[in-house]
Motif scaffolding. Structure first.
Motif, short mmCIF file in Angstrom:
data_model
loop_
_atom_site.label_atom_id
_atom_site.label_comp_id
_atom_site.label_asym_id
_atom_site.label_seq_id
_atom_site.Cartn_x
_atom_site.Cartn_y
_atom_site.Cartn_z
N MET A 1 28.22 32.94 -47.93
CA MET A 1 26.94 32.91 -48.61
C MET A 1 26.90 33.99 -49.68
O MET A 1 27.44 35.07 -49.51
CB MET A 1 25.81 33.17 -47.63
N THR A 2 26.20 33.70 -50.74
CA THR A 2 26.04 34.64 -51.83
C THR A 2 24.73 35.38 -51.67
O THR A 2 23.69 34.79 -51.41
CB THR A 2 26.02 33.89 -53.19
N ARG A 3 24.80 36.67 -51.81
CA ARG A 3 23.61 37.52 -51.73
C ARG A 3 23.13 37.77 -53.15
O ARG A 3 23.91 38.16 -54.02
CB ARG A 3 23.98 38.82 -51.04
N ARG A 4 21.83 37.53 -53.37
CA ARG A 4 21.25 37.72 -54.71
C ARG A 4 20.08 38.69 -54.60
O ARG A 4 19.23 38.57 -53.72
CB ARG A 4 20.77 36.38 -55.27
N LEU A 5 20.05 39.67 -55.51
CA LEU A 5 18.99 40.67 -55.53
C LEU A 5 17.99 40.32 -56.62
O LEU A 5 18.38 39.96 -57.73
CB LEU A 5 19.58 42.06 -55.80
N ILE A 6 16.71 40.46 -56.30
CA ILE A 6 15.64 40.17 -57.24
C ILE A 6 14.87 41.45 -57.49
O ILE A 6 14.52 42.18 -56.56
CB ILE A 6 14.70 39.08 -56.68
N SER A 7 14.57 41.72 -58.76
CA SER A 7 13.81 42.91 -59.14
C SER A 7 12.51 42.50 -59.82
O SER A 7 12.46 41.51 -60.54
CB SER A 7 14.62 43.78 -60.10
N SER A 8 11.47 43.29 -59.59
CA SER A 8 10.20 43.06 -60.27
C SER A 8 10.13 43.86 -61.57
O SER A 8 9.21 43.68 -62.34
CB SER A 8 9.04 43.48 -59.37
N HIS A 27 17.19 31.92 -47.04
CA HIS A 27 16.21 32.93 -46.64
C HIS A 27 15.92 33.90 -47.78
O HIS A 27 16.83 34.29 -48.51
CB HIS A 27 16.73 33.74 -45.43
N VAL A 28 14.66 34.29 -47.87
CA VAL A 28 14.22 35.26 -48.87
C VAL A 28 13.43 36.34 -48.14
O VAL A 28 12.44 36.04 -47.47
CB VAL A 28 13.33 34.62 -49.95
N TRP A 29 13.88 37.58 -48.28
CA TRP A 29 13.18 38.71 -47.70
C TRP A 29 12.55 39.49 -48.85
O TRP A 29 13.26 39.99 -49.72
CB TRP A 29 14.13 39.61 -46.93
N VAL A 30 11.22 39.59 -48.84
CA VAL A 30 10.51 40.32 -49.89
C VAL A 30 10.10 41.68 -49.32
O VAL A 30 9.46 41.76 -48.27
CB VAL A 30 9.26 39.56 -50.37
N SER A 31 10.48 42.73 -50.02
CA SER A 31 10.16 44.10 -49.60
C SER A 31 8.66 44.29 -49.48
O SER A 31 7.87 43.57 -50.09
CB SER A 31 10.67 45.10 -50.64
N GLY A 32 8.29 45.33 -48.74
CA GLY A 32 6.89 45.72 -48.70
C GLY A 32 6.40 45.89 -50.13
O GLY A 32 7.02 46.59 -50.93
N THR A 33 5.32 45.21 -50.44
CA THR A 33 4.83 45.12 -51.81
C THR A 33 3.39 45.64 -51.86
O THR A 33 2.54 45.17 -51.11
CB THR A 33 4.88 43.66 -52.30
N ILE A 58 4.41 39.24 -54.99
CA ILE A 58 5.26 38.50 -54.04
C ILE A 58 5.57 37.11 -54.58
O ILE A 58 6.72 36.66 -54.53
CB ILE A 58 4.60 38.44 -52.65
N ALA A 59 4.56 36.43 -55.11
CA ALA A 59 4.76 35.08 -55.66
C ALA A 59 5.78 35.10 -56.80
O ALA A 59 6.60 34.19 -56.92
CB ALA A 59 3.43 34.50 -56.13
N ALA A 60 5.74 36.13 -57.63
CA ALA A 60 6.71 36.24 -58.74
C ALA A 60 8.13 36.38 -58.20
O ALA A 60 9.06 35.75 -58.71
CB ALA A 60 6.34 37.42 -59.64
N ALA A 61 8.30 37.19 -57.16
CA ALA A 61 9.64 37.35 -56.56
C ALA A 61 10.10 36.04 -55.93
O ALA A 61 11.25 35.63 -56.08
CB ALA A 61 9.63 38.47 -55.52
N LEU A 62 9.19 35.38 -55.21
CA LEU A 62 9.55 34.11 -54.57
C LEU A 62 9.91 33.05 -55.60
O LEU A 62 10.84 32.26 -55.39
CB LEU A 62 8.40 33.62 -53.69
N GLN A 64 11.34 33.53 -58.46
CA GLN A 64 12.71 33.81 -58.90
C GLN A 64 13.74 33.33 -57.88
O GLN A 64 14.87 33.01 -58.22
CB GLN A 64 12.90 35.31 -59.13
N ALA A 65 13.31 33.27 -56.61
CA ALA A 65 14.21 32.82 -55.54
C ALA A 65 14.19 31.31 -55.37
O ALA A 65 15.02 30.76 -54.65
CB ALA A 65 13.81 33.49 -54.22
N GLY A 66 13.24 30.63 -55.99
CA GLY A 66 13.16 29.17 -55.88
C GLY A 66 12.18 28.68 -54.83
O GLY A 66 12.34 27.56 -54.32
N CYS A 67 11.18 29.49 -54.51
CA CYS A 67 10.18 29.04 -53.54
C CYS A 67 8.81 29.60 -53.91
O CYS A 67 8.65 30.23 -54.95
CB CYS A 67 10.59 29.38 -52.11
N THR A 68 7.82 29.35 -53.05
CA THR A 68 6.45 29.75 -53.32
C THR A 68 5.85 30.41 -52.07
O THR A 68 6.49 30.45 -51.02
CB THR A 68 5.57 28.54 -53.70
N LEU A 69 4.62 30.84 -52.19
CA LEU A 69 3.92 31.39 -51.04
C LEU A 69 3.77 30.35 -49.92
O LEU A 69 3.67 30.72 -48.75
CB LEU A 69 2.54 31.91 -51.46
#
Length: 135
Positions: A1-8, A27-33, A58-62, A64-69
């Protein structure tokens, strides 16, 4: 699996050394925001307004990952002052009411006194309709 990092784009991510979100597999893990508006680096004074901004972040990060709230499966709320939590309920319901994720609330101090709420989320990227379910 490829690990991808998302930044705000928050300066905190670079200064402290973490990512807004990490994607691995579906799976998408969003840091404490927190409720910072990262474009202006400002934060509203009340918890409900901060919760709204948390969900925008959080929605903006999701996205970028290809999902929503609606794809959130687990959420953790951290609120320093118990009295602030009921004002956040309508905000939470508006943003997570369809997903209805497993949730936990913790009362604890946050990084600065201005921070009234922090939200951490875990989501699953939806499979395309033609893709078979894992089993």
């Amino acid at each position: 699996m490829t690990r991808r990092l998302i930044s705000s784009g928050s300066r905190f991510e670079e200064e402290i050394g973490y990512s807004r979100a990490v994607v691995e597999g579906d799976h998408v893990w969003v840091s404490g925001t927190t409720g910072y508006d990262y474009a202006t680096m400002t934060i509203a004074p009340d918890a409900a307004a901060q919760a709204e901004q948390c969900f925008r972040n959080i929605a903006a990060a999701l996205a970028q990952a290809g999902c929503t709230l609606d794809d959130v499966v687990r959420v953790l709320f951290i609120v320093p002052d118990r009295a602030d939590w009921p004002a956040c309920w309508p905000v939470v319901r508006r943003h997570l009411g369809r997903a209805r994720p497993a949730a936990t609330l913790i009362h604890a101090g946050l990084q600065t006194p201005e921070m009234r709420i922090e939200i951490e989320a875990t989501a699953r990227i939806p499979r395309p309709p033609s893709e078979p379910a894992a089993g």
